[in-house]
Design a protein around this motif. Structure first.
Motif, PDB file in Angstrom:
ATOM      1  N   CYS A 154     -38.840 -17.461 -23.781  1.00 27.10           N
ATOM      2  CA  CYS A 154     -39.242 -17.713 -22.398  1.00 27.10           C
ATOM      3  C   CYS A 154     -40.743 -17.927 -22.269  1.00 27.10           C
ATOM      4  O   CYS A 154     -41.207 -18.471 -21.284  1.00 27.10           O
ATOM      5  N   GLY A 155     -41.486 -17.465 -23.250  1.00 26.11           N
ATOM      6  CA  GLY A 155     -42.924 -17.739 -23.246  1.00 26.11           C
ATOM      7  C   GLY A 155     -43.708 -16.749 -22.409  1.00 26.11           C
ATOM      8  O   GLY A 155     -43.176 -15.828 -21.794  1.00 26.11           O
ATOM      9  N   ARG A 156     -44.990 -16.955 -22.365  1.00 27.42           N
ATOM     10  CA  ARG A 156     -45.916 -16.049 -21.713  1.00 27.42           C
ATOM     11  C   ARG A 156     -45.993 -16.355 -20.222  1.00 27.42           C
ATOM     12  O   ARG A 156     -46.206 -17.493 -19.820  1.00 27.42           O
ATOM     13  N   ARG A 157     -45.837 -15.336 -19.398  1.00 26.12           N
ATOM     14  CA  ARG A 157     -45.968 -15.519 -17.957  1.00 26.12           C
ATOM     15  C   ARG A 157     -47.420 -15.830 -17.598  1.00 26.12           C
ATOM     16  O   ARG A 157     -48.354 -15.285 -18.186  1.00 26.12           O
ATOM     17  N   GLY A 158     -47.603 -16.692 -16.626  1.00 29.52           N
ATOM     18  CA  GLY A 158     -48.945 -17.047 -16.212  1.00 29.52           C
ATOM     19  C   GLY A 158     -49.570 -18.154 -17.032  1.00 29.52           C
ATOM     20  O   GLY A 158     -50.742 -18.481 -16.871  1.00 29.52           O
ATOM     21  N   GLY A 159     -48.790 -18.750 -17.935  1.00 30.97           N
ATOM     22  CA  GLY A 159     -49.315 -19.845 -18.732  1.00 30.97           C
ATOM     23  C   GLY A 159     -49.435 -21.122 -17.919  1.00 30.97           C
ATOM     24  O   GLY A 159     -49.063 -21.180 -16.751  1.00 30.97           O
ATOM     25  N   ARG A 160     -49.947 -22.160 -18.546  1.00 32.70           N
ATOM     26  CA  ARG A 160     -50.126 -23.431 -17.850  1.00 32.70           C
ATOM     27  C   ARG A 160     -48.784 -24.107 -17.604  1.00 32.70           C
ATOM     28  O   ARG A 160     -47.881 -24.044 -18.433  1.00 32.70           O
ATOM     29  N   THR A 161     -48.660 -24.760 -16.481  1.00 38.27           N
ATOM     30  CA  THR A 161     -47.421 -25.445 -16.133  1.00 38.27           C
ATOM     31  C   THR A 161     -47.471 -26.891 -16.601  1.00 38.27           C
ATOM     32  O   THR A 161     -48.522 -27.413 -16.967  1.00 38.27           O
ATOM     33  N   ARG A 162     -46.327 -27.551 -16.542  1.00 38.01           N
ATOM     34  CA  ARG A 162     -46.273 -28.960 -16.921  1.00 38.01           C
ATOM     35  C   ARG A 162     -47.180 -29.812 -16.039  1.00 38.01           C
ATOM     36  O   ARG A 162     -47.733 -30.814 -16.469  1.00 38.01           O
ATOM     37  N   GLY A 163     -47.299 -29.405 -14.772  1.00 40.78           N
ATOM     38  CA  GLY A 163     -48.120 -30.170 -13.858  1.00 40.78           C
ATOM     39  C   GLY A 163     -49.596 -30.165 -14.208  1.00 40.78           C
ATOM     40  O   GLY A 163     -50.369 -30.965 -13.667  1.00 40.78           O
ATOM     41  N   ASP A 164     -49.997 -29.274 -15.092  1.00 39.90           N
ATOM     42  CA  ASP A 164     -51.399 -29.224 -15.524  1.00 39.90           C
ATOM     43  C   ASP A 164     -51.691 -30.197 -16.659  1.00 39.90           C
ATOM     44  O   ASP A 164     -52.849 -30.390 -17.025  1.00 39.90           O
ATOM     45  N   LEU A 165     -50.656 -30.769 -17.225  1.00 42.04           N
ATOM     46  CA  LEU A 165     -50.833 -31.551 -18.444  1.00 42.04           C
ATOM     47  C   LEU A 165     -51.509 -32.896 -18.195  1.00 42.04           C
ATOM     48  O   LEU A 165     -51.273 -33.562 -17.182  1.00 42.04           O
ATOM     49  N   GLN A 166     -52.340 -33.286 -19.142  1.00 44.96           N
ATOM     50  CA  GLN A 166     -52.795 -34.667 -19.249  1.00 44.96           C
ATOM     51  C   GLN A 166     -51.852 -35.351 -20.241  1.00 44.96           C
ATOM     52  O   GLN A 166     -51.655 -34.861 -21.349  1.00 44.96           O
ATOM     53  N   ARG A 167     -51.275 -36.474 -19.845  1.00 49.42           N
ATOM     54  CA  ARG A 167     -50.199 -37.074 -20.622  1.00 49.42           C
ATOM     55  C   ARG A 167     -50.667 -38.316 -21.373  1.00 49.42           C
ATOM     56  O   ARG A 167     -51.403 -39.138 -20.823  1.00 49.42           O
ATOM     57  N   VAL A 168     -50.206 -38.437 -22.604  1.00 55.72           N
ATOM     58  CA  VAL A 168     -50.565 -39.595 -23.414  1.00 55.72           C
ATOM     59  C   VAL A 168     -49.841 -40.833 -22.888  1.00 55.72           C
ATOM     60  O   VAL A 168     -48.611 -40.845 -22.761  1.00 55.72           O
ATOM     61  N   GLN A 169     -50.621 -41.873 -22.564  1.00 52.18           N
ATOM     62  CA  GLN A 169     -50.087 -43.145 -22.108  1.00 52.18           C
ATOM     63  C   GLN A 169     -50.504 -44.235 -23.089  1.00 52.18           C
ATOM     64  O   GLN A 169     -51.621 -44.227 -23.610  1.00 52.18           O
ATOM     65  N   TRP A 170     -49.602 -45.178 -23.307  1.00 49.25           N
ATOM     66  CA  TRP A 170     -49.874 -46.278 -24.227  1.00 49.25           C
ATOM     67  C   TRP A 170     -50.044 -47.566 -23.443  1.00 49.25           C
ATOM     68  O   TRP A 170     -49.328 -47.820 -22.469  1.00 49.25           O
ATOM     69  N   GLU A 171     -50.995 -48.369 -23.857  1.00 47.53           N
ATOM     70  CA  GLU A 171     -51.209 -49.661 -23.206  1.00 47.53           C
ATOM     71  C   GLU A 171     -49.941 -50.518 -23.327  1.00 47.53           C
ATOM     72  O   GLU A 171     -49.289 -50.542 -24.365  1.00 47.53           O
ATOM     73  N   GLN A 172     -49.610 -51.215 -22.237  1.00 51.65           N
ATOM     74  CA  GLN A 172     -48.407 -52.044 -22.217  1.00 51.65           C
ATOM     75  C   GLN A 172     -48.734 -53.436 -22.754  1.00 51.65           C
ATOM     76  O   GLN A 172     -49.417 -54.213 -22.100  1.00 51.65           O
ATOM     77  N   THR A 173     -48.210 -53.713 -23.917  1.00 51.70           N
ATOM     78  CA  THR A 173     -48.492 -54.989 -24.576  1.00 51.70           C
ATOM     79  C   THR A 173     -47.240 -55.840 -24.763  1.00 51.70           C
ATOM     80  O   THR A 173     -47.313 -56.926 -25.340  1.00 51.70           O
ATOM     81  N   LEU A 174     -46.087 -55.358 -24.283  1.00 54.59           N
ATOM     82  CA  LEU A 174     -44.824 -56.054 -24.530  1.00 54.59           C
ATOM     83  C   LEU A 174     -44.508 -57.107 -23.477  1.00 54.59           C
ATOM     84  O   LEU A 174     -43.566 -57.888 -23.649  1.00 54.59           O
ATOM     85  N   GLY A 175     -45.231 -57.135 -22.364  1.00 60.08           N
ATOM     86  CA  GLY A 175     -45.055 -58.192 -21.368  1.00 60.08           C
ATOM     87  C   GLY A 175     -43.901 -57.997 -20.413  1.00 60.08           C
ATOM     88  O   GLY A 175     -43.461 -58.951 -19.758  1.00 60.08           O
ATOM     89  N   TYR A 176     -43.372 -56.774 -20.284  1.00 59.87           N
ATOM     90  CA  TYR A 176     -42.268 -56.517 -19.353  1.00 59.87           C
ATOM     91  C   TYR A 176     -42.780 -56.427 -17.913  1.00 59.87           C
ATOM     92  O   TYR A 176     -43.904 -56.003 -17.661  1.00 59.87           O
ATOM     93  N   THR A 177     -41.921 -56.803 -16.954  1.00 59.07           N
ATOM     94  CA  THR A 177     -42.213 -56.654 -15.530  1.00 59.07           C
ATOM     95  C   THR A 177     -41.142 -55.769 -14.896  1.00 59.07           C
ATOM     96  O   THR A 177     -40.076 -55.536 -15.487  1.00 59.07           O
ATOM     97  N   PHE A 178     -41.396 -55.306 -13.665  1.00 58.81           N
ATOM     98  CA  PHE A 178     -40.534 -54.312 -13.025  1.00 58.81           C
ATOM     99  C   PHE A 178     -39.874 -54.877 -11.777  1.00 58.81           C
ATOM    100  O   PHE A 178     -40.534 -55.524 -10.945  1.00 58.81           O
ATOM    101  N   GLU A 179     -38.562 -54.619 -11.658  1.00 56.33           N
ATOM    102  CA  GLU A 179     -37.804 -54.975 -10.476  1.00 56.33           C
ATOM    103  C   GLU A 179     -36.894 -53.793 -10.126  1.00 56.33           C
ATOM    104  O   GLU A 179     -36.628 -52.935 -10.970  1.00 56.33           O
ATOM    105  N   TYR A 180     -36.410 -53.773  -8.878  1.00 54.78           N
ATOM    106  CA  TYR A 180     -35.570 -52.663  -8.438  1.00 54.78           C
ATOM    107  C   TYR A 180     -34.248 -53.180  -7.893  1.00 54.78           C
ATOM    108  O   TYR A 180     -34.208 -54.179  -7.165  1.00 54.78           O
ATOM    109  N   LEU A 181     -33.166 -52.511  -8.262  1.00 54.38           N
ATOM    110  CA  LEU A 181     -31.818 -52.893  -7.853  1.00 54.38           C
ATOM    111  C   LEU A 181     -31.408 -52.032  -6.661  1.00 54.38           C
ATOM    112  O   LEU A 181     -31.253 -50.818  -6.789  1.00 54.38           O
ATOM    113  N   ASP A 182     -31.228 -52.659  -5.527  1.00 53.54           N
ATOM    114  CA  ASP A 182     -30.910 -51.953  -4.280  1.00 53.54           C
ATOM    115  C   ASP A 182     -29.395 -51.812  -4.148  1.00 53.54           C
ATOM    116  O   ASP A 182     -28.773 -52.452  -3.296  1.00 53.54           O
TER     117      ASP A 182
END
Length: 408
Positions: free
Chosen positions: A82-110
């Motif tokens: 269960c880990g140590r109480r009072g530790g850092r939460t996920r919301g505190d994290l800085q997350r590794v992001q990778w540059e998008q080089t594959l050329g994909y675009t985003f659309e949404y299906l309603d």
């Protein structure tokens, strides 16, 4: 002597500064450049989505007691993991992001009803029909099948499969049957292409250990399903140590509480299983991602909380561990045999080589904006290399269009 001490202090300070973690890195050795990006508050499904994919977060005091899972799974408290109480939460994290080089675009299906919830999993059948598995209020439909043009083909009644308590993973087998997992519900269900219930593995709401010798066939937090080249079924169990209080409990059928892979034949008959939650190479604390290599039959396990992929043979013999810089939330092999990984709350879909090196990325990180995900989870790719994904905390379906592709 004072000058020497001062110089020593300066060197020590310079060394300490030089060892600070990097916040970005260049493209090198076939991987794109990377950088750190902050987290975004997880709304936990309290979201509404407009036709254009715009997300609105609904305040807690306006959700009328909304929840998409029944209470009952105990919070982590007694066990060592269960880990140590009072530790850092996920919301505190800085997350590794990778540059998008594959050329994909985003659309949404309603295509989905506008109601609270999230979409933890989507899957395609051989006719490019899209199955969508949703978290919803009890009594509301959770499983849908859409034609390529968005026409609703199947809406599975909630009374047929019961409430899918913490709806989670989904996969379509070679016969176009769809398999779904309910993590808190402790079941895996197999349905026909028409949405008829064919098989239930486990007992609804009865979390426990599978003991074939004793005739005890219970599931402990089933997370995802994958299929071997011979049609056998693999079930990943163990959702990030969410219920480790089961370890050593007084319940005689539920006291192991260990992440594991259960291996069954196509009819649900037991073949073997193997466990994590031990020290040493090849062990795993969470079996969250799951995929079978179509070229070798090897089983890839995403050990999400430990940022690693663990690879076994189809019979459960450990092969290797691949350490990652992102959360291995879901794994997938495309039609070319290339491995991919969804990075969970890091909010990207990562193209890998067979050593686990990131060679491409799609997604704008954690959030509710265009191309973002609160949690990028179980997704699927079509024959044109387009990606379709839900979001565990948002009821929207994102289509990531490959270069040269087009909308449905």
């Amino acid at each position: 002597m004072r000058r020497l001490l001062a110089l020593t202090c300066v060197l020590a300070a310079s060394s300490s500064y030089a060892q600070q973690p990097a916040t970005s890195g260049p493209a090198e050795d076939g991987s794109p450049a990377w950088f750190l990006q902050g987290s975004f508050p997880d709304p936990g499904g309290r979201t509404l989505v407009d036709a254009d994919g715009t997300v609105t977060i609904v305040p807690r005091d306006e959700t009328d007691g909304y929840r998409t899972q029944r209470p009952g799974t105990p919070r982590c408290g007694k066990a060592m993991v269960c880990g140590r109480r009072g530790g850092r939460t996920r919301g505190d994290l800085q997350r590794v992001q990778w540059e998008q080089t594959l050329g994909y675009t985003f659309e949404y299906l309603d295509w989905l009803p506008r109601e609270l919830g999230g979409v933890p999993a989507v899957a395609l059948d051989s006719n490019d029909n899209l199955w969508v598995f949703k978290r919803a209020r009890e009594g509301r439909p959770q499983l849908y099948k859409f034609a390529p043009d968005g026409t609703l083909l199947v809406e599975v009644p909630s009374g047929l499969i019961g409430y899918q308590d913490k709806a989670h993973g989904m996969a379509v087998d070679p016969d176009d049957n769809v398999w779904i997992t309910a993590t808190n519900g402790a079941t895996v269900m197999k349905l026909s292409p028409e949405g008829e219930l064919l098989l239930t593995i486990g007992e609804p709401g009865r979390r426990g250990d599978w003991d074939e010798a004793a005739g005890q066939r219970l599931l402990w937090q089933p997370v995802m399903v994958a299929f071997g080249p011979d049609g056998t079924v693999y079930i990943a169990q163990g959702h990030g140590n969410e219920s480790p209080n089961d370890v050593g409990s007084d319940d005689p059928v539920n006291n192991i509480g260990a992440s594991r892979i259960l291996h069954l034949d196509r009819d649900g008959n037991y073949l073997n299983q193997w466990f994590g939650n031990e020290t040493g190479p090849g062990k795993f604390n969470s079996a969250h991602g799951l995929a079978v290599d179509p070229l070798t039959g090897d089983v890839w396990i995403g050990d999400r909380e430990d940022y690693r992929i663990v690879v076994y043979t189809g019979e459960g013999q450990f092969l290797r561990t691949i350490q990652m810089r992102n959360l291995p939330c879901a794994l997938y092999f495309d039609q070319h045999g290339t491995p991919w990984m969804a990075s969970g709350q890091d909010g990207q879909f990562l193209k890998l080589d067979r050593t686990g090196k990131v060679v491409g990325a799609i997604g704008n990180g954690m959030g509710i904006g265009e191309g973002q995900f609160i949690e990028a989870s179980y997704w699927v790719m079509d024959r044109h290399d387009n990606l379709y994904a839900g979001d565990t905390a948002v009821a929207r379906i994102t289509k990531m269009v490959a270069p040269g592709g087009s909308a449905r």
